[in-house]
Motif scaffolding. Sequence first.
Motif, PDB file in Angstrom:
ATOM      1  N   GLY A 105       0.835  -1.192   0.000  1.00  0.00           N
ATOM      2  CA  GLY A 105       0.000   0.000   0.000  1.00  0.00           C
ATOM      3  C   GLY A 105       0.871   1.243   0.000  1.00  0.00           C
ATOM      4  O   GLY A 105       2.052   1.193  -0.348  1.00  0.00           O
ATOM      5  N   ALA A 153      -3.917  -4.063  -1.407  1.00  0.00           N
ATOM      6  CA  ALA A 153      -3.684  -2.866  -0.616  1.00  0.00           C
ATOM      7  C   ALA A 153      -3.863  -1.628  -1.473  1.00  0.00           C
ATOM      8  O   ALA A 153      -3.389  -1.573  -2.608  1.00  0.00           O
ATOM      9  CB  ALA A 153      -2.270  -2.890  -0.031  1.00  0.00           C
ATOM     10  N   SER A 166      -6.888  -1.734   3.129  1.00  0.00           N
ATOM     11  CA  SER A 166      -6.477  -3.078   2.726  1.00  0.00           C
ATOM     12  C   SER A 166      -7.719  -3.930   2.544  1.00  0.00           C
ATOM     13  O   SER A 166      -8.776  -3.655   3.123  1.00  0.00           O
ATOM     14  CB  SER A 166      -5.573  -3.706   3.792  1.00  0.00           C
ATOM     15  N   GLN A 212      -5.181   0.286   8.507  1.00  0.00           N
ATOM     16  CA  GLN A 212      -4.954  -0.446   7.265  1.00  0.00           C
ATOM     17  C   GLN A 212      -3.962  -1.593   7.407  1.00  0.00           C
ATOM     18  O   GLN A 212      -3.847  -2.428   6.521  1.00  0.00           O
ATOM     19  CB  GLN A 212      -4.510   0.497   6.147  1.00  0.00           C
TER      20      GLN A 212
END
Length: 177
Positions: free
Chosen positions: A49, A86, A91, A72
Motif C-alpha cells: 500500500g 492494498a 487493505s 490499514q
Amino acid sequence: MPPPVTQVSCGGCHSLGLTTSGSVVAWGDNSFGQTRPPPGNDFVAVAAGSGHSLALRANGQVMCWGNDENGQAPPHVKGSFSAIAAGYRHSVGLRSGDQSIVCFGLDSHGQAPPEVPGPFVAIDACGNCTVALRAEGSVVCWGSYYPWTTDLPKRVSGPLAMPAKAVGPSSRRPSVS
C-alpha cells in the motif's frame, strides 16, 4: 545469492517481492517499517500500500506491517483468506470460506466498507478504490474513481456505472444484488 522473485507489488514508495522459497523481500522507503517483512518461508502473496505492506501465508493468515494510522495494517486479521490487496490507506482480503470481502483502514471515499458479501474470486485495490471479480464474471467497483466513470466496460456494476455527479457517500458502496 537470494532466491528468485515470483511476484511483485508496488506501493507508494516501496516494493515487495515474493521469492520462490516463500519468503518476502522488500525495498524502498522504510519510514513506517513497511520494508521490514515478517520472517518465514510460507508466504503465497504480497500486497504493498502507500506506507503499509501485507503478506498472505499458505495457511490463509494475513500478516500486516508498516503504517497503521487508519487501521490499514492491523497486527491481527481474523479469519482465513485466499487473496489480499492494498490501496492508499486501506487493505482488502478475500475470505477463503464464503468468498466474501473484508476491508479495513481508511474509508473516506467508500473504498473500505467492513464487509461485502460474496462470492468473489479476485480482488484488487489502488488509491481510494477497490475492485472485485464475482464468481459469475461481473466486476464490482467501489470508492473514488472520478473522472474515469464514463469509461466503463459493460458488465461493471457499482458506483462507476453512475454519472460522476450522482456519486455520493452512500452510492459509492458496491452493489450486492
